[in-house]
Scaffold this motif. Structure first.
Motif, PDB file in Angstrom:
ATOM      1  N   SER A  82       8.211  80.814  35.001  1.00 57.44           N
ATOM      2  CA  SER A  82       9.650  81.084  34.991  1.00 57.44           C
ATOM      3  C   SER A  82      10.176  81.313  33.572  1.00 57.44           C
ATOM      4  O   SER A  82      11.380  81.269  33.333  1.00 57.44           O
ATOM      5  CB  SER A  82      10.412  79.926  35.637  1.00 57.44           C
ATOM      6  N   GLN A 128      17.697  86.665  36.237  1.00 61.32           N
ATOM      7  CA  GLN A 128      17.953  85.862  37.424  1.00 61.32           C
ATOM      8  C   GLN A 128      17.179  86.391  38.620  1.00 61.32           C
ATOM      9  O   GLN A 128      16.669  85.615  39.440  1.00 61.32           O
ATOM     10  CB  GLN A 128      19.456  85.846  37.719  1.00 61.32           C
ATOM     11  N   ARG A 172      14.344  87.662  38.573  1.00 62.72           N
ATOM     12  CA  ARG A 172      12.933  87.288  38.389  1.00 62.72           C
ATOM     13  C   ARG A 172      12.720  85.779  38.444  1.00 62.72           C
ATOM     14  O   ARG A 172      11.599  85.306  38.286  1.00 62.72           O
ATOM     15  CB  ARG A 172      12.422  87.836  37.049  1.00 62.72           C
ATOM     16  N   GLY A 173      13.786  85.028  38.630  1.00 63.87           N
ATOM     17  CA  GLY A 173      13.666  83.573  38.687  1.00 63.87           C
ATOM     18  C   GLY A 173      13.415  82.939  37.338  1.00 63.87           C
ATOM     19  O   GLY A 173      12.831  81.849  37.256  1.00 63.87           O
ATOM     20  N   ASP A 181      14.142  80.871  34.005  1.00 58.85           N
ATOM     21  CA  ASP A 181      15.042  79.808  33.551  1.00 58.85           C
ATOM     22  C   ASP A 181      14.746  79.353  32.122  1.00 58.85           C
ATOM     23  O   ASP A 181      15.387  78.438  31.615  1.00 58.85           O
ATOM     24  CB  ASP A 181      14.997  78.611  34.496  1.00 58.85           C
TER      25      ASP A 181
END
Length: 204
Positions: free
Chosen positions: A15, A128, A130-131, A133
């Protein structure tokens, strides 16, 4: 790896992306915006890109087309820096430096006309989707576009990892001051580590 060169919030994973800021010819070549450190930082930037090419996003700073163009103080800015407008520059200087250009694709490119890559672009939406963080930040200048990148990422809730030996600036004092600021004021949201620490803690 010394005690203060550790990712405090754990290893990096799928992520996470690498956001490489403005490693372009306009800063690498002998222009009015030349960053003397770029050659020193480039090998470390390239190591991170090479380890994670598909997870790298390059930003490019696109100058105004002509002197006096831009909103508000940007118009005066480009009167001052008329030599760095697109009508005065070799268009090739806008491109990424050759050592990095070959990585895109699979790396992607986001163009911007201001210091922050979060304004006037869809960068946040892309990440976002692509997930993502967590963001590893390299590039230049430490005290200008990197600063805009870091603070915008913090505002959007991303975990931010600033790679101290993969940054470049034209001011030693401002570079050092920004690293001190990140460590003393943003320690809960910004981690500062070396290239080696990132590579050891982020599996391909």
């Amino acid at each position: 790896m010394c005690d203060d060169d550790v990712l405090r919030f754990g290893p990096l994973g799928e992520s996470c992306i690498h956001l490489c800021v403005d490693m372009q010819g306009i800063f690498a070549e002998e222009t009015d915006w030349h960053m003397p450190w770029i050659a020193r930082a480039l090998p470390n930037v390239r190591r991170i890109v090479a380890a994670h090419p598909a997870r790298t996003v390059f930003t490019r700073f696109i100058p105004a087309d002509r002197p006096g163009q831009g909103r508000g103080t940007w118009a005066a800015y480009y009167e001052r820096w008329s030599s760095m407008t697109r009508q005065a520059l070799d268009p090739k200087l806008i491109d990424l430096v050759p050592e990095l250009a070959g990585f895109a694709p699979p790396a992607t490119i986001v163009d911007k006309t201001v210091y922050s890559p979060w304004m006037e672009t869809d960068l946040d939406e892309r990440l976002q989707a692509r997930g993502i963080d967590a963001i590893v930040v390299t590039g230049g200048e430490t005290d200008v576009c990197v600063l805009g990148t870091v603070l915008g990422a913090v505002d959007r809730g991303y975990r931010v990892v600033v790679v101290t030996d993969a940054l470049c600036s034209s001011s030693d004092a401002a570079h050092d001051a920004l690293l001190t600021l990140y460590r003393s004021r943003y320690g809960q949201q910004v981690e500062t580590v070396t290239t080696e620490s990132v590579l050891q803690s982020w599996s391909p």
